[in-house]
Scaffold this active site. Structure first.
Site, PDB file in Angstrom:
ATOM      1  N   HIS A 308       0.849  -1.189   0.000  1.00  0.00           N
ATOM      2  CA  HIS A 308       0.000   0.000   0.000  1.00  0.00           C
ATOM      3  C   HIS A 308       0.885   1.240   0.000  1.00  0.00           C
ATOM      4  CE1 HIS A 308      -3.016   2.948   1.359  1.00  0.00           C
ATOM      5  NE2 HIS A 308      -3.911   2.102   0.883  1.00  0.00           N
ATOM      6  N   ASP A 365      -7.972  -4.370  -0.597  1.00  0.00           N
ATOM      7  CA  ASP A 365      -8.502  -4.798  -1.890  1.00  0.00           C
ATOM      8  C   ASP A 365      -8.431  -6.315  -2.063  1.00  0.00           C
ATOM      9  OD1 ASP A 365      -8.981  -2.113  -2.816  1.00  0.00           O
ATOM     10  OD2 ASP A 365      -6.816  -1.917  -3.007  1.00  0.00           O
TER      11      ASP A 365
END
Length: 426
Positions: A308, A365
């Site tokens: 991320h 996700d």
């Protein structure tokens, strides 16, 4: 450098300049360079704004190193486990968690305001079949300004509150309408007897005069996804919303811009990319092949759903969703090859030094895509789900900026590297 200032020295001219240090409640302090150009004749260069604070805000805080996310000072783990999405939306919009009575009144207002003007359907009729739901949703939100034009010039706190509640309530209905129209399905209206998240699932799945059976875990799973997506500091879509807000654009235009930014595959479309990649890998016996490709620095292949931009340790939202995913899969008895592929990739990544040393942990996700698929939500609706969750955060950010005493229009500068004056002399 002393306690409250930082000194910048220009070796070209020998001059030094002092800039104030502004301290945060928690997290890094910032150097106030608002007068940099005036004092030095130079700008800073910060590609992607990785080291630039564009605003002051008291809404959301992220500590990427510690894997921490807070809304209005409340940890995301607490909110996602102990509170509902409507609790979280109320918190973002009003600054405090609601009392039981306040939550009841807020929930009822969401139900009343969930219906959209019948004229909106005429707009949707103009879109071709199979139009992407995000395109329809963006147009639908922008069109709200023509039906609720009083919100084009908001001046009082009550008007801010009314506008905020109206948009948050109508987004799920517009989202469901976007899906139904894009697939030529009959429209399902909101049901005043159902809660926020249950209502959306029924509008998405239902057919006229047919009862939609939902398990509590399904409602809880989607409600948790909404909560985890509700705000995330100054990300790309939130920045788009605030940039438009700085021009005094009306909130519907700002939210429509946020939807456009969120549509990008590197932003709100990432969980859809995760599922498509899992489908491409196909079977468990091919996982090692793709893990090797991910490790090969000469191979452009990138494993989706890992790492991320902000979280360098672990994504706290992913930790919550992993537990929800496991509970959902068990209760719905889902045991597909896709889940097996995802589980093997996750197991390797969590125990492989290559991924651990680079902070490539599963992110939100990776888990949200599998959950949404288990909830029978089509892949082209994944980003739309993100919009529903993120709307309270966008509106809170829009309101925060517009209620400041002074608002400066967003106007980044550039490092020009093109040709010099090429105008012919006469």
């Amino acid at each position: 450098m002393n306690k409250n200032t930082v000194t910048l020295t220009n070796n070209r001219n020998g001059k030094s300049y002092e800039f104030d240090i502004l301290d945060a409640t928690v997290g890094p302090s910032v150097i106030n360079i608002s007068t940099l150009y005036k004092e030095t004749g130079m700008f800073t260069y910060d590609e992607g704004y990785t080291s630039t604070a564009s605003c002051k805000s008291d809404i959301t805080y992220i500590d990427g190193g510690a894997g921490k996310l807070m809304y209005r000072g409340y940890d995301i783990s607490y909110l996602s486990k102990e509170k509902t999405f409507l609790d979280t939306a109320y918190l973002l919009l009003n600054g405090e968690l609601p009392t039981e009575d306040e939550l009841g009144a807020f929930s009822f207002e969401m139900q009343k305001r969930s219906f959209v003007h019948e004229g909106v359907k005429k707009l949707f009729d103009a879109f071709p079949d199979r139009a992407h739901p995000m395109a329809i949703l963006s147009a639908g939100v922008s069109a709200l300004s023509t039906f609720y034009y009083k919100h084009l010039d908001i001046t009082s706190p009550q008007e801010y509150k009314e506008m905020s509640n109206r948009i948050v309530a109508k987004i799920p209905t517009l989202a469901a309408l976007s899906y139904r129209y894009s697939n030529g399905l009959p429209i399902i209206y909101p049901d005043m007897d159902k809660g926020f998240t249950e209502n959306f699932l029924c509008m998405l799945r239902g057919y006229p005069h047919e009862y939609v059976e939902l398990k509590e875990i399904e409602i809880k799973a989607l409600d948790t996804i909404f909560t985890l997506h509700a705000d995330h500091e100054q990300n790309a879509s939130t920045t788009a919303v605030r940039n438009l807000a700085s021009t005094n654009a009306h909130p519907y235009a700002a939210i429509s811009a946020g939807i456009g930014a969120l549509w990008g595959r590197s932003h709100g479309g990432a969980n859809e990319s995760v599922i498509r990649q899992l489908e491409m890998i196909g079977t468990v016996d091919r996982v090692d092949e793709f893990i090797a490709k991910a490790k090969d620095k000469n191979d452009p292949f990138r494993l989706m759903g890992f790492g991320h931009r902000v979280y360098k340790n672990f994504d706290p939202r992913a930790t919550v969703l992993k537990n929800i995913r496991n509970e959902l899969m068990d209760e719905l008895c889902i045991d597909s090859e896709l889940v097996e592929v995802a589980n093997k990739i996750e197991q390797i990544a969590l125990n492989d030094d290559y991924f651990i040393s680079r902070g490539l942990y599963p992110n939100i996700d990776f888990y949200s895509g599998l959950i949404l698929q288990a909830l029978k939500i089509p892949k082209d609706m994944f980003a739309v789900i993100f919009v529903i969750g993120r709307t309270p955060g966008w509106i809170a950010q829009w309101s925060e900026l517009n209620q400041q005493k002074t608002v400066k229009i967003a106007r980044p500068r550039q490092l020009y590297i093109g040709p010099n004056d090429r105008t012919p002399e006469h």
